[in-house]
Design a protein around this motif. Sequence first.
Motif, PDB file in Angstrom:
ATOM      1  N   VAL A 147      15.719  -5.401   6.215  1.00  0.00           N
ATOM      2  CA  VAL A 147      14.389  -6.024   6.299  1.00  0.00           C
ATOM      3  C   VAL A 147      13.418  -5.338   5.336  1.00  0.00           C
ATOM      4  CG1 VAL A 147      12.417  -6.515   7.818  1.00  0.00           C
ATOM      5  CG2 VAL A 147      14.757  -6.737   8.689  1.00  0.00           C
ATOM      6  N   ASN A 148      12.783  -6.152   4.492  1.00  0.00           N
ATOM      7  CA  ASN A 148      11.736  -5.693   3.578  1.00  0.00           C
ATOM      8  C   ASN A 148      10.388  -5.959   4.230  1.00  0.00           C
ATOM      9  OD1 ASN A 148      13.267  -5.275   0.822  1.00  0.00           O
ATOM     10  ND2 ASN A 148      14.076  -7.150   1.739  1.00  0.00           N
ATOM     11  N   VAL A 149       9.481  -4.991   4.160  1.00  0.00           N
ATOM     12  CA  VAL A 149       8.142  -5.151   4.734  1.00  0.00           C
ATOM     13  C   VAL A 149       7.119  -4.844   3.650  1.00  0.00           C
ATOM     14  CG1 VAL A 149       6.544  -4.475   6.563  1.00  0.00           C
ATOM     15  CG2 VAL A 149       9.017  -4.456   7.007  1.00  0.00           C
ATOM     16  N   VAL A 150       6.175  -5.765   3.480  1.00  0.00           N
ATOM     17  CA  VAL A 150       5.107  -5.615   2.494  1.00  0.00           C
ATOM     18  C   VAL A 150       3.799  -5.483   3.259  1.00  0.00           C
ATOM     19  CG1 VAL A 150       4.002  -6.598   0.456  1.00  0.00           C
ATOM     20  CG2 VAL A 150       6.409  -7.142   0.955  1.00  0.00           C
ATOM     21  N   LEU A 151       3.048  -4.410   2.987  1.00  0.00           N
ATOM     22  CA  LEU A 151       1.788  -4.141   3.671  1.00  0.00           C
ATOM     23  C   LEU A 151       0.664  -4.125   2.645  1.00  0.00           C
ATOM     24  CD1 LEU A 151       4.171  -1.961   4.757  1.00  0.00           C
ATOM     25  CD2 LEU A 151       2.503  -1.803   6.586  1.00  0.00           C
ATOM     26  N   THR A 152      -0.465  -4.772   2.973  1.00  0.00           N
ATOM     27  CA  THR A 152      -1.573  -4.824   2.029  1.00  0.00           C
ATOM     28  C   THR A 152      -2.874  -4.350   2.663  1.00  0.00           C
ATOM     29  OG1 THR A 152      -2.418  -7.059   2.496  1.00  0.00           O
ATOM     30  CG2 THR A 152      -0.525  -6.901   0.999  1.00  0.00           C
ATOM     31  N   GLY A 153      -3.806  -3.985   1.797  1.00  0.00           N
ATOM     32  CA  GLY A 153      -5.163  -3.643   2.208  1.00  0.00           C
ATOM     33  C   GLY A 153      -5.645  -2.350   1.576  1.00  0.00           C
ATOM     34  N   ARG A 154      -6.948  -2.225   1.493  1.00  0.00           N
ATOM     35  CA  ARG A 154      -7.564  -1.028   0.931  1.00  0.00           C
ATOM     36  C   ARG A 154      -7.302   0.187   1.813  1.00  0.00           C
ATOM     37  NH1 ARG A 154     -11.189  -5.058  -0.587  1.00  0.00           N
ATOM     38  NH2 ARG A 154     -12.032  -4.778  -2.696  1.00  0.00           N
ATOM     39  N   GLY A 155      -7.231   1.343   1.193  1.00  0.00           N
ATOM     40  CA  GLY A 155      -7.196   2.600   1.941  1.00  0.00           C
ATOM     41  C   GLY A 155      -5.930   2.836   2.732  1.00  0.00           C
ATOM     42  N   ALA A 156      -4.781   2.627   2.141  1.00  0.00           N
ATOM     43  CA  ALA A 156      -3.522   2.898   2.853  1.00  0.00           C
ATOM     44  C   ALA A 156      -3.491   4.369   3.278  1.00  0.00           C
ATOM     45  CB  ALA A 156      -2.333   2.583   1.954  1.00  0.00           C
ATOM     46  N   PRO A 157      -3.143   4.631   4.535  1.00  0.00           N
ATOM     47  CA  PRO A 157      -3.063   6.017   4.997  1.00  0.00           C
ATOM     48  C   PRO A 157      -1.987   6.801   4.241  1.00  0.00           C
ATOM     49  CG  PRO A 157      -2.891   4.464   6.843  1.00  0.00           C
ATOM     50  CD  PRO A 157      -2.838   3.670   5.589  1.00  0.00           C
ATOM     51  N   ALA A 158      -2.241   8.079   4.040  1.00  0.00           N
ATOM     52  CA  ALA A 158      -1.303   8.940   3.300  1.00  0.00           C
ATOM     53  C   ALA A 158       0.089   8.916   3.921  1.00  0.00           C
ATOM     54  CB  ALA A 158      -1.845  10.367   3.244  1.00  0.00           C
ATOM     55  N   GLU A 159       0.178   8.853   5.239  1.00  0.00           N
ATOM     56  CA  GLU A 159       1.467   8.847   5.918  1.00  0.00           C
ATOM     57  C   GLU A 159       2.273   7.591   5.564  1.00  0.00           C
ATOM     58  OE1 GLU A 159      -1.542  10.901   8.672  1.00  0.00           O
ATOM     59  OE2 GLU A 159      -1.513   9.165   7.323  1.00  0.00           O
ATOM     60  N   LEU A 160       1.584   6.464   5.403  1.00  0.00           N
ATOM     61  CA  LEU A 160       2.245   5.223   5.020  1.00  0.00           C
ATOM     62  C   LEU A 160       2.683   5.275   3.555  1.00  0.00           C
ATOM     63  CD1 LEU A 160       3.176   2.363   5.587  1.00  0.00           C
ATOM     64  CD2 LEU A 160       0.833   1.592   5.185  1.00  0.00           C
ATOM     65  N   VAL A 161       1.834   5.822   2.713  1.00  0.00           N
ATOM     66  CA  VAL A 161       2.181   5.985   1.297  1.00  0.00           C
ATOM     67  C   VAL A 161       3.429   6.859   1.180  1.00  0.00           C
ATOM     68  CG1 VAL A 161       1.407   7.006  -0.884  1.00  0.00           C
ATOM     69  CG2 VAL A 161      -0.152   5.555   0.454  1.00  0.00           C
ATOM     70  N   GLU A 162       3.496   7.916   1.968  1.00  0.00           N
ATOM     71  CA  GLU A 162       4.651   8.822   1.935  1.00  0.00           C
ATOM     72  C   GLU A 162       5.929   8.107   2.375  1.00  0.00           C
ATOM     73  OE1 GLU A 162       7.039  12.093   1.489  1.00  0.00           O
ATOM     74  OE2 GLU A 162       4.956  11.902   0.825  1.00  0.00           O
ATOM     75  N   LEU A 163       5.843   7.278   3.393  1.00  0.00           N
ATOM     76  CA  LEU A 163       7.019   6.585   3.930  1.00  0.00           C
ATOM     77  C   LEU A 163       7.501   5.455   3.019  1.00  0.00           C
ATOM     78  CD1 LEU A 163       8.413   6.013   7.091  1.00  0.00           C
ATOM     79  CD2 LEU A 163       7.312   3.882   6.430  1.00  0.00           C
ATOM     80  N   ALA A 164       6.584   4.807   2.320  1.00  0.00           N
ATOM     81  CA  ALA A 164       6.908   3.621   1.527  1.00  0.00           C
ATOM     82  C   ALA A 164       7.863   3.933   0.385  1.00  0.00           C
ATOM     83  CB  ALA A 164       5.621   3.005   0.983  1.00  0.00           C
ATOM     84  N   ASP A 165       8.630   2.909   0.000  1.00  0.00           N
ATOM     85  CA  ASP A 165       9.514   3.008  -1.153  1.00  0.00           C
ATOM     86  C   ASP A 165       8.772   2.732  -2.453  1.00  0.00           C
ATOM     87  OD1 ASP A 165      12.242   3.303   0.161  1.00  0.00           O
ATOM     88  OD2 ASP A 165      11.452   1.518   1.166  1.00  0.00           O
TER      89      ASP A 165
END
Length: 189
Positions: A147-165
Amino acid sequence: MEIEHPPLNHERIVPKAERRGLVLVHTGDGKGKSTAAFGLALRAHGRGKAVRIYQFMKVPSARFGEHRVFEQLGVPVIGLGDGFSWKSKDLEHSAQLARDGWAQAEATIRAGEHFMVVLDEIMYPLRYGWLPLESVLACLRERPSHVNVVLTGRGAPAELVELADTVTEMTLVKHHYQAGVPAQRGIED
């Protein structure tokens, strides 16, 4: 503008890992985060893949341009919110809509029936504290591997940035609003 020569000798990177589902984040203050996510959704749908789009800030009855075309294509776009948060008359109601919407989106991701799930404008309910970040991160970590997940919006939390590919930050260089030009159908919707 300085003219460049096309690269002739570039090193080709050979992938060593297996294909798997990705977490992609489109963030930043520039325009194009949702548009990029919709482009990925169209690409996946064009390959015959199952796609579902959740919009955390749009009302379920929204009929913007993307809703119209995705409806024609048979791609579900589900509005989960009550519109722009700064216009909300009841922020607790807005928060509850986000929580209820996340329950739907999480169930879709975990079920593994979709190749791609788009979580459009999810950064707002995360930043406002309406959704627990750890719940979203846990779902992304534990999702079925395809499953591919695409998340959008300003100000992505650092923890999400770290987890993302893959993380793309849209940078504002210039915007027509700054010149007093209003929003335009087909560009902003």
